[in-house]
Design an enzyme around this catalytic site. Structure first.
Site, PDB file in Angstrom:
ATOM      1  N   LYS A   1       0.783  -1.363   0.017  1.00  0.00           N
ATOM      2  CA  LYS A   1      -0.179  -0.247   0.013  1.00  0.00           C
ATOM      3  C   LYS A   1       0.918   1.195  -0.199  1.00  0.00           C
ATOM      4  O   LYS A   1       1.904   1.181   0.632  1.00  0.00           O
ATOM      5  CB  LYS A   1      -0.715   0.017   1.492  1.00  0.00           C
ATOM      6  CG  LYS A   1      -1.923   1.365   1.089  1.00  0.00           C
ATOM      7  CD  LYS A   1      -2.906   1.215   1.940  1.00  0.00           C
ATOM      8  CE  LYS A   1      -2.642   1.305   3.620  1.00  0.00           C
ATOM      9  NZ  LYS A   1      -2.021   2.481   4.037  1.00  0.00           N
TER      10      LYS A   1
ATOM     11  N   GLU B   1      -8.970   7.789   4.036  1.00  0.00           N
ATOM     12  CA  GLU B   1      -9.030   7.940   5.583  1.00  0.00           C
ATOM     13  C   GLU B   1      -9.364   9.415   6.068  1.00  0.00           C
ATOM     14  O   GLU B   1      -9.095  10.736   5.188  1.00  0.00           O
ATOM     15  CB  GLU B   1      -7.661   7.942   5.954  1.00  0.00           C
ATOM     16  CG  GLU B   1      -7.344   8.262   7.289  1.00  0.00           C
ATOM     17  CD  GLU B   1      -6.039   7.825   7.951  1.00  0.00           C
ATOM     18  OE1 GLU B   1      -5.220   6.999   7.510  1.00  0.00           O
ATOM     19  OE2 GLU B   1      -5.705   7.881   9.305  1.00  0.00           O
TER      20      GLU B   1
END
Ligand code: KIV
Length: 266
Positions: free
Chosen positions: A114, A183
């Site tokens: 990621k 996020e």
């Protein structure tokens, strides 16, 4: 348990089934979490905060990520295993990004990596995917950019930053990312991005309409309590249980109540 693959994850979006992801940093926890049929274990660089005691994720190294990924790999019984590429392990050049992603997969045993960022790192994403390593994106509050963002703040509040988030998500998909973590972004933006993408979105503080959710395990079980963001739900209070067990142990040892006869060898 059957091993989950990138196909399992992609199919879930098609089937409108929610994808479940939790962070994990070691063997013991990987055994416990993966026994519950979680889809994805993320060896997050949040280990810098919650396990190594750093102020943020910036000091985390590729070696740290490999060490923790190896440990999680040994305890994982079927989840798809994604590991974070730490700060400055992919920004400098495409070659650097491929080399470090390869180390995390080859030495650590991750199934995918990621990376934080959008358009600016799209060429790295493309190159890593071309090197046969699946890549997850991460947009919104990207903790490695904390100094640039001026703190851990909700992102996408202005029209300009909202448009940038959408453009970044589309760029990551075009570059070959197989999912995008969102996020700390307002729910309506995450919903819009989720509807534009064919790949799944995984929310953390991004509301109810993402294709899946992720939380930091230490936050959700009450192990890390120094700073708990609004989006965290505490499902257990393990920190308090440990304190109470340790207190009892100290007490019993001091009073000669432990060990008992059944704890000794004849
Ligand atoms: O490092 C991490 O734990 C993460 C999650 C917050 C998604 O990137």
């Amino acid at each position: 348990m059957n091993k989950k693959t990138i196909i399992t994850i992609l199919n879930k979006k098609q089937a409108k089934e929610k994808i479940t992801m939790l962070t994990c940093y070691d063997y013991a926890m990987a055994k416990i979490i993966s026994s519950q049929d979680i889809d994805v274990l993320l060896v997050g660089d949040s280990l810098g905060n919650v396990r190594l005691g750093y102020e943020n994720t910036i000091p985390v190294t590729v070696e740290d990520m490999i060490y923790h990924t190896k440990s999680v790999k040994r305890g994982n019984s079927g989840a798809f295993l994604v590991s974070d590429m730490p700060f400055m392990s992919y920004e400098i050049s495409v070659e650097d990004a491929i080399r470090n992603a390869a180390r995390i997969v080859k030495e650590g045993g991750a199934d995918a990596v990621k990376i934080e960022g959008g358009i600016e790192i799209a060429s790295q994403v493309k190159a890593i995917v071309s090197s046969k390593i699946p890549v997850a994106g991460h947009l919104g509050l990207t903790p490695q950019a904390v100094n640039k963002l001026g703190g851990f703040k909700v992102q996408g509040k202005t029209k300009e930053s909202k448009d940038k988030l959408i453009a970044d998500a589309l760029a990551l998909e075009s570059a070959g990312a197989f999912l995008v973590v969102l996020e700390a972004v307002p729910e309506y933006i995450a919903k819009e991005i989720t509807s534009y993408l064919k790949i799944p979105t995984i929310g953390i503080g991004a509301g109810r309409y993402c294709d899946g959710q992720v939380l930091v395990i230490d936050d959700m079980i009450g192990m890390f309590t120094e700073f708990v963001p609004k989006f965290v739900k505490k499902y257990a209070n393990v920190g308090e249980s440990i304190k109470s067990a340790v207190k009892n142990y100290i007490d019993e040892v001091k009073k000669g109540k432990f060990p008992k006869e059944e704890n000794t060898y004849k």
